[in-house]
Design a protein around this motif. Structure first.
Motif, PDB file in Angstrom:
ATOM      1  N   ARG A 110       0.792  -1.297   0.036  1.00 52.87           N
ATOM      2  CA  ARG A 110       0.042  -0.051  -0.037  1.00 52.87           C
ATOM      3  C   ARG A 110       0.838   1.310   0.065  1.00 52.87           C
ATOM      4  N   THR A 111       1.942   1.217   0.728  1.00 54.03           N
ATOM      5  CA  THR A 111       2.626   2.642   0.889  1.00 54.03           C
ATOM      6  C   THR A 111       3.337   2.807  -0.314  1.00 54.03           C
ATOM      7  N   PRO A 112       4.253   1.640  -0.827  1.00 53.86           N
ATOM      8  CA  PRO A 112       4.967   1.931  -1.998  1.00 53.86           C
ATOM      9  C   PRO A 112       4.107   2.290  -3.209  1.00 53.86           C
ATOM     10  N   VAL A 113       3.174   1.791  -3.246  1.00 53.40           N
ATOM     11  CA  VAL A 113       1.960   2.117  -4.417  1.00 53.40           C
ATOM     12  C   VAL A 113       1.557   3.585  -4.396  1.00 53.40           C
ATOM     13  N   ARG A 114       1.174   4.020  -3.210  1.00 51.98           N
ATOM     14  CA  ARG A 114       0.800   5.298  -3.045  1.00 51.98           C
ATOM     15  C   ARG A 114       1.894   6.368  -3.016  1.00 51.98           C
TER      16      ARG A 114
END
Length: 394
Positions: A110-114
């Motif tokens: 989730r964090t790297p995609v955001r």
């Protein structure tokens, strides 16, 4: 699907009107595939859902009758993938990668995609005009899937070009698809050799280790698996993001409702997938013996095409199906398949689409369509339902 006698003529240009007509006429139709060879098209929700899980409908082209529609032709090094396999080989290979795509593992992305979404939006700036497919919907999933596999940055643009050629071949350049396949074969051969020499902490290195240490994959299966993860992981999500954005921009009431209640985004993604999913058809299937679908007998070896998009707009399953309704319970839609061949990357596609839309809603409050919706151009393909360009202002 080009001849006037073909009941599915016009399917690429106007799929939902054609599907409505076919669904109302009969559950199963004899049509011509894109290569002119015959196939059976199934359009009703209950029939499509049942057929997706029917073990008598094989994905293995060895069960196909000569002269029947067989879909995309690839060399053995790319063709030995999950979309052409039945159990037990399908079970064996899927088990090797399914843990990389569990909801729990995907949530860790989730964090790297955001961060990727924010970087792409930073490059757009705070105001202007752009093609949102080229600037956002396409580079986001290719970045994510290449990061997951461990593919260097310098090769990513080439892969996008090759994939686009295979999904929607240009009739004016009949050799382009073959050239793309040759280029991909060379690319994957060099990539696997480089990863074997210098493995890293990525999915591709893990798959190579499985192949080389446990001998549970042939070399063709390894290369085909990597190709499929890249191809499907990129292509489906590009269309899902682009189609979802278009849906919001052409339904201001739904856009306003989502802005007011952003917590509804995960459920909204299901409705986007149902209403304008990334694929019109599931991968073709071949009965291993005569089967009955919707009261129609299909002989062993004939090609069966299951229309996911027609099923998702079947009014017997989804009332007023042509309306985008983010408050609808869209569970049970078939956009990502059903049964043992359910999309391996579905959790990742959902996460990327959710984050892509969330970032757009937060960062570009004045996003608007910069074209007449009726004049937007869709890919000339039965494999992928997606826009060629999505002009926007912000």
């Amino acid at each position: 699907m080009s001849t006037p006698q073909d009941p599915a003529a016009g399917l690429i240009d106007n799929p939902y009107a054609v599907y409505d007509r076919l669904r109302d006429t009969a559950p199963v139709h004899r049509i011509a595939g894109t290569d002119g060879n015959p196939a059976w098209l199934v359009t009703r929700y209950d029939d499509v859902r049942e057929a997706l899980a029917n073990p008598l409908l094989s994905l293995d082209k060895r069960h196909a009758l000569p002269g029947s529609y067989q879909g995309l032709a690839l060399p053995p090094a790319l063709d030995a993938n999950l979309l052409n396999m039945d159990p037990p080989d399908h079970t064996r290979i899927r088990r090797m990668v399914v843990r990389a795509f569990t909801p729990r593992r995907i949530e860790q992305l989730r964090t790297p995609v955001r961060e990727t979404a924010d970087r792409l939006l930073n490059e757009l700036g705070t105001h202007g005009a752009t093609d949102l497919v080229a600037a956002y919907a396409a580079p986001l999933p290719i970045t994510v899937i290449c990061d997951l596999l461990g593919i260097p940055d310098e090769h990513r643009r080439d892969f996008r070009v090759w994939t686009d050629v295979l999904v929607a071949p240009d009739p004016a350049r009949p050799s382009a698809a073959k050239e793309a396949v040759v280029a991909m074969l060379g690319f994957f051969t060099q990539l696997l050799a480089a990863k074997r020499k210098e493995p890293a902490d990525d999915l591709l290195s893990d798959l190579i280790a499985v192949r080389d240490e446990g001998d549970r994959l042939t070399e063709d299966e390894l290369m085909s698996l990597v190709f499929l993860i890249l191809f499907a992981g990129y292509e489906n999500t590009v269309q899902l993001i682009g189609n979802a954005v278009l849906g919001l921009l052409t339904h201001p009431d739904q856009l306003a409702a989502l802005r007011a209640n952003p917590d509804r985004l995960p459920a909204a993604v299901e409705e986007f997938a149902r209403h304008e999913g990334p694929g019109l058809l599931a991968i073709r299937r071949f009965p291993v013996e005569d089967v009955t679908i919707g009261g129609v007998t299909v002989a062993a070896g004939e090609t069966v095409l299951l229309s996911l998009s027609a099923a998702n707009r079947d009014p017997s399953r989804f009332p007023d199906p042509g309306r985008l309704d983010l408050g609808r319970d869209a569970s049970g839609h078939l956009a990502l398949g059903h049964g043992i061949h359910y999309c391996l990357g579905a959790p990742l596609a959902r996460l990327e689409t959710e984050i892509a839309l969330s970032a757009l809603l937060e960062r570009l409050p004045d996003l608007a369509l910069d074209a007449d919706p009726a004049e937007l151009r869709w890919r000339p393909s039965l494999r992928a339902r997606g826009l060629l360009v999505l002009p926007v202002t912000y």
